[in-house]
Design a protein around this motif. Structure first.
Motif, PDB file in Angstrom:
ATOM      1  N   VAL A 145       0.832  -1.202   0.000  1.00  0.00           N
ATOM      2  CA  VAL A 145       0.000   0.000   0.000  1.00  0.00           C
ATOM      3  C   VAL A 145       0.869   1.255   0.000  1.00  0.00           C
ATOM      4  O   VAL A 145       0.632   2.206  -0.770  1.00  0.00           O
ATOM      5  CB  VAL A 145      -0.948  -0.009   1.215  1.00  0.00           C
ATOM      6  CG1 VAL A 145      -1.647   1.332   1.364  1.00  0.00           C
ATOM      7  CG2 VAL A 145      -1.991  -1.111   1.069  1.00  0.00           C
ATOM      8  N   TYR A 146       1.888   1.268   0.847  1.00  0.00           N
ATOM      9  CA  TYR A 146       2.781   2.423   0.903  1.00  0.00           C
ATOM     10  C   TYR A 146       3.566   2.579  -0.397  1.00  0.00           C
ATOM     11  O   TYR A 146       3.756   3.710  -0.886  1.00  0.00           O
ATOM     12  CB  TYR A 146       3.722   2.280   2.090  1.00  0.00           C
ATOM     13  CG  TYR A 146       4.804   3.324   2.156  1.00  0.00           C
ATOM     14  CD1 TYR A 146       4.528   4.617   2.592  1.00  0.00           C
ATOM     15  CD2 TYR A 146       6.106   3.022   1.780  1.00  0.00           C
ATOM     16  CE1 TYR A 146       5.521   5.583   2.642  1.00  0.00           C
ATOM     17  CE2 TYR A 146       7.110   3.975   1.836  1.00  0.00           C
ATOM     18  CZ  TYR A 146       6.817   5.249   2.261  1.00  0.00           C
ATOM     19  OH  TYR A 146       7.808   6.197   2.313  1.00  0.00           O
ATOM     20  N   SER A 147       4.038   1.471  -0.951  1.00  0.00           N
ATOM     21  CA  SER A 147       4.837   1.543  -2.181  1.00  0.00           C
ATOM     22  C   SER A 147       4.011   2.055  -3.353  1.00  0.00           C
ATOM     23  O   SER A 147       4.533   2.758  -4.233  1.00  0.00           O
ATOM     24  CB  SER A 147       5.409   0.165  -2.509  1.00  0.00           C
ATOM     25  OG  SER A 147       6.232  -0.308  -1.459  1.00  0.00           O
ATOM     26  N   ASN A 148       2.746   1.716  -3.383  1.00  0.00           N
ATOM     27  CA  ASN A 148       1.889   2.193  -4.464  1.00  0.00           C
ATOM     28  C   ASN A 148       1.776   3.712  -4.448  1.00  0.00           C
ATOM     29  O   ASN A 148       1.671   4.343  -5.515  1.00  0.00           O
ATOM     30  CB  ASN A 148       0.507   1.553  -4.343  1.00  0.00           C
ATOM     31  CG  ASN A 148      -0.261   1.604  -5.645  1.00  0.00           C
ATOM     32  OD1 ASN A 148       0.237   2.069  -6.663  1.00  0.00           O
ATOM     33  ND2 ASN A 148      -1.492   1.123  -5.629  1.00  0.00           N
ATOM     34  N   ASN A 165      -0.431  -4.065  -7.424  1.00  0.00           N
ATOM     35  CA  ASN A 165      -1.838  -4.233  -7.025  1.00  0.00           C
ATOM     36  C   ASN A 165      -2.235  -5.704  -6.999  1.00  0.00           C
ATOM     37  O   ASN A 165      -3.055  -6.119  -6.161  1.00  0.00           O
ATOM     38  CB  ASN A 165      -2.740  -3.458  -7.982  1.00  0.00           C
ATOM     39  CG  ASN A 165      -2.574  -1.959  -7.864  1.00  0.00           C
ATOM     40  OD1 ASN A 165      -2.182  -1.452  -6.816  1.00  0.00           O
ATOM     41  ND2 ASN A 165      -2.851  -1.250  -8.941  1.00  0.00           N
ATOM     42  N   LYS A 166      -1.658  -6.499  -7.885  1.00  0.00           N
ATOM     43  CA  LYS A 166      -1.955  -7.927  -7.888  1.00  0.00           C
ATOM     44  C   LYS A 166      -1.451  -8.596  -6.614  1.00  0.00           C
ATOM     45  O   LYS A 166      -2.172  -9.356  -5.956  1.00  0.00           O
ATOM     46  CB  LYS A 166      -1.319  -8.582  -9.116  1.00  0.00           C
ATOM     47  CG  LYS A 166      -1.580 -10.074  -9.217  1.00  0.00           C
ATOM     48  CD  LYS A 166      -0.908 -10.666 -10.451  1.00  0.00           C
ATOM     49  CE  LYS A 166      -1.138 -12.176 -10.517  1.00  0.00           C
ATOM     50  NZ  LYS A 166      -0.449 -12.770 -11.708  1.00  0.00           N
ATOM     51  N   HIS A 167      -0.190  -8.303  -6.240  1.00  0.00           N
ATOM     52  CA  HIS A 167       0.353  -8.864  -4.999  1.00  0.00           C
ATOM     53  C   HIS A 167      -0.412  -8.352  -3.783  1.00  0.00           C
ATOM     54  O   HIS A 167      -0.640  -9.095  -2.822  1.00  0.00           O
ATOM     55  CB  HIS A 167       1.838  -8.512  -4.878  1.00  0.00           C
ATOM     56  CG  HIS A 167       2.678  -9.111  -5.959  1.00  0.00           C
ATOM     57  ND1 HIS A 167       3.936  -8.633  -6.277  1.00  0.00           N
ATOM     58  CD2 HIS A 167       2.443 -10.143  -6.807  1.00  0.00           C
ATOM     59  CE1 HIS A 167       4.433  -9.354  -7.263  1.00  0.00           C
ATOM     60  NE2 HIS A 167       3.554 -10.271  -7.604  1.00  0.00           N
ATOM     61  N   LEU A 168      -0.818  -7.083  -3.820  1.00  0.00           N
ATOM     62  CA  LEU A 168      -1.587  -6.505  -2.716  1.00  0.00           C
ATOM     63  C   LEU A 168      -2.928  -7.196  -2.561  1.00  0.00           C
ATOM     64  O   LEU A 168      -3.327  -7.570  -1.442  1.00  0.00           O
ATOM     65  CB  LEU A 168      -1.771  -5.011  -2.947  1.00  0.00           C
ATOM     66  CG  LEU A 168      -2.730  -4.273  -2.015  1.00  0.00           C
ATOM     67  CD1 LEU A 168      -2.262  -4.380  -0.571  1.00  0.00           C
ATOM     68  CD2 LEU A 168      -2.863  -2.819  -2.432  1.00  0.00           C
ATOM     69  N   LEU A 327     -11.134  -0.192   0.752  1.00  0.00           N
ATOM     70  CA  LEU A 327     -10.535   0.929   0.030  1.00  0.00           C
ATOM     71  C   LEU A 327      -9.750   0.469  -1.193  1.00  0.00           C
ATOM     72  O   LEU A 327      -9.709   1.175  -2.203  1.00  0.00           O
ATOM     73  CB  LEU A 327      -9.622   1.721   0.968  1.00  0.00           C
ATOM     74  CG  LEU A 327     -10.328   2.469   2.100  1.00  0.00           C
ATOM     75  CD1 LEU A 327      -9.318   3.140   3.005  1.00  0.00           C
ATOM     76  CD2 LEU A 327     -11.311   3.488   1.551  1.00  0.00           C
ATOM     77  N   VAL A 328      -9.104  -0.681  -1.109  1.00  0.00           N
ATOM     78  CA  VAL A 328      -8.396  -1.202  -2.282  1.00  0.00           C
ATOM     79  C   VAL A 328      -9.388  -1.525  -3.388  1.00  0.00           C
ATOM     80  O   VAL A 328      -9.142  -1.256  -4.565  1.00  0.00           O
ATOM     81  CB  VAL A 328      -7.561  -2.444  -1.885  1.00  0.00           C
ATOM     82  CG1 VAL A 328      -7.043  -3.160  -3.113  1.00  0.00           C
ATOM     83  CG2 VAL A 328      -6.394  -2.026  -1.009  1.00  0.00           C
TER      84      VAL A 328
END
Length: 486
Positions: A145-148, A165-168, A327-328
């Motif tokens: 989330v932070y890296s995005n 986003n896929k890994h998240l 939220l994602v």
């Protein structure tokens, strides 16, 4: 017999998993292989006194890399790290390496992303599901989330938002499914405990009834001789109580008739004031209802005012995971239905309630309330909302182009930038020009047919007010859940 077969089946399932025995962050076999083939990452290289990297491995900094499972490849217990070593590895990755300033952040992200995938692979191979494993997965969710947000302005060669986003999404789905499994286990455990308690109480009751049966028979023999004497006494008491009851009823009827006559006299005297008293009582009741409603809204901490710095600060790992999931997948009806099916203490928590109200406001096209409620989110969840911010702004500008369509009407740039969470008026002007709106000096002129709905979304950029909130917390507080905190 059925329980024995179920136990054997469970033992058979558990035998498929491996118990890791590697006590280092990197197995010895992989360390020797990568050293021989010179596959050392710059973050794993040894550093001399002058700060220059040397082309050989630093054993304490070596971390197992991710490798896909191949057919016929045997997984050894010596290559799998137990949970305690995985906790140590996650703490090292998300505190020491994330704070490195001598290496570009894109290189740090690629290294940590690969090593976190290896950690999740070791957890899957061992088949362990407990709160510590959930916290390890949650740490990966926080990092993605932070890296995005931090890498949103980088090029695709440095950062791929689709893979992130896929890994998240996969990791977050794993966290929620593990929480649901723990809930089912707790529920089944409570049912088993209740059944055992009922069985034990039934056994105790049957034993007590058997022990007291002989005593009750003896008591019946002794009490049989006293029944004749008690029968005459009961008849005498019944006749006495009946006479007393008749006397009391007569006195009560006389008092009631006197009270009715007095009330009929008083009613004629107070008929003129009865209407005013009724109105006053109703108004007082309505005032009380309004006060209680206002106090309930105020106590929830969610108001319709402007931006404020009061954000949700206390929440559990489960509440954070559920709010992040909403939220994602912002605007997804299935995600909203999942939240509404949660237990009441999770669904009605403050953090999940804010995320739920934001999703409902977005589905009802109330973009202003979405952005207003976002000020109550903690910094990490603001990073989760950030990828959807350009879509929210685009939808808001499209609605404003129809709602404020009037010749000569100009909307001030500063006010509009504040409402739509643009960093400054310059970014607002660029967005308006990108979507085909007319920009005049000091404001924006909305025309009904000017907005171009076919224009693509603008590339997201970092926001100063989110950066300011992120700067107030340390990295270990941002990445590590409560159970893994230093």
């Amino acid at each position: 017999m059925h329980l024995i077969m179920a136990g054997r089946k469970e033992d058979k399932d558990l035998s498929k998993f491996i118990v890791g025995t590697c006590m280092g962050m990197c197995p010895n076999a992989e360390l020797r292989l990568r050293q021989r083939e010179q596959l050392i990452h710059p973050l794993e290289m040894a550093v001399d006194s002058s700060g220059k990297r040397l082309n050989y491995a630093q054993p304490r900094a070596m971390i197992k890399e991710f490798s896909r499972s191949a057919a016929g490849h045997e997984i050894k217990a010596s290559d799998i790290r137990p949970v305690a070593v995985l906790v140590k590895t996650v703490k090292y990755l998300l505190t020491s390496l994330c704070s490195r300033k001598d290496v570009p952040w894109a290189l740090v992200y690629q290294f940590i992303d690969d090593r976190l995938r290896a950690i999740r692979q070791d957890l899957c191979v061992q088949g362990v599901k407990n709160i510590t494993c959930i916290q390890l997965q949650q740490a990966s969710v926080r990092f993605y989330v932070y890296s995005n947000y931090r890498t949103c302005e980088h090029e695709l060669c440095d950062f791929d938002p689709y893979l992130n986003n896929k890994h998240l999404a996969e990791t977050l789905a794993t966290v929620i499914s593990w929480f649901e499994d723990l809930d089912k286990e707790d529920k089944q455990r409570k049912v088993n405990d209740a059944s055992l308690a009922d069985a034990s109480s039934f056994c105790n009751h049957s034993d007590e009834s058997d022990s007291h049966s002989d005593e009750s028979d003896q008591e019946e023999i002794w009490n049989a001789s006293d029944d004749d004497a008690n029968e005459s006494k009961i008849l005498h008491d019944a006749e006495t109580s009946e006479k007393d009851t008749i006397l009391e009823r007569t006195v009560a009827n006389e008092e009631a008739s006197l009270k009715i006559s007095e009330d009929s006299c008083v009613r004629d005297q107070d008929s003129c004031t009865e209407g005013s008293e009724t109105v006053r009582n109703v108004s007082e009741a309505e005032e009380g209802i309004g006060t209680s409603t206002h106090s309930a809204r105020t106590s929830s901490g969610i108001t319709d005012g402007n931006k404020c710095d009061v954000a949700v600060s206390e929440y559990s790992v489960r509440e954070e995971a559920e709010a992040l999931y909403l939220l994602v997948h912002f605007g997804n009806e299935e995600a909203l239905m999942h939240i509404l099916k949660l237990p009441k203490h999770i669904r009605c928590s403050r953090l999940v309630s804010v995320a739920t109200e934001m999703s409902i406001a977005w589905l009802t096209h109330n973009y202003c309330r979405v952005l207003r409620l976002s000020t109550f989110l903690p910094p990490l969840l603001l990073c989760a909302l950030h990828p959807h911010l350009t879509q929210i702004q685009r939808k808001a500008l499209g609605i404003l182009s129809r709602a404020h369509c009037c010749k000569g009407l100009v909307y001030k740039q500063e006010d509009l930038a504040t409402i739509l969470c643009f960093p400054s008026s310059h970014e607002l002007v660029e967005a308006c020009k990108h979507y085909g709106l007319t920009v005049v000096e000091g404001g924006v002129s909305f025309m009904k047919g000017a907005f171009n709905w076919d224009s693509p979304l603008m590339k997201p950029c970092r926001l100063k007010w989110i950066d300011d909130k992120l700067a107030t917390i340390h990295l270990h507080e941002l990445f590590l859940p409560q159970g893994l905190s230093l």
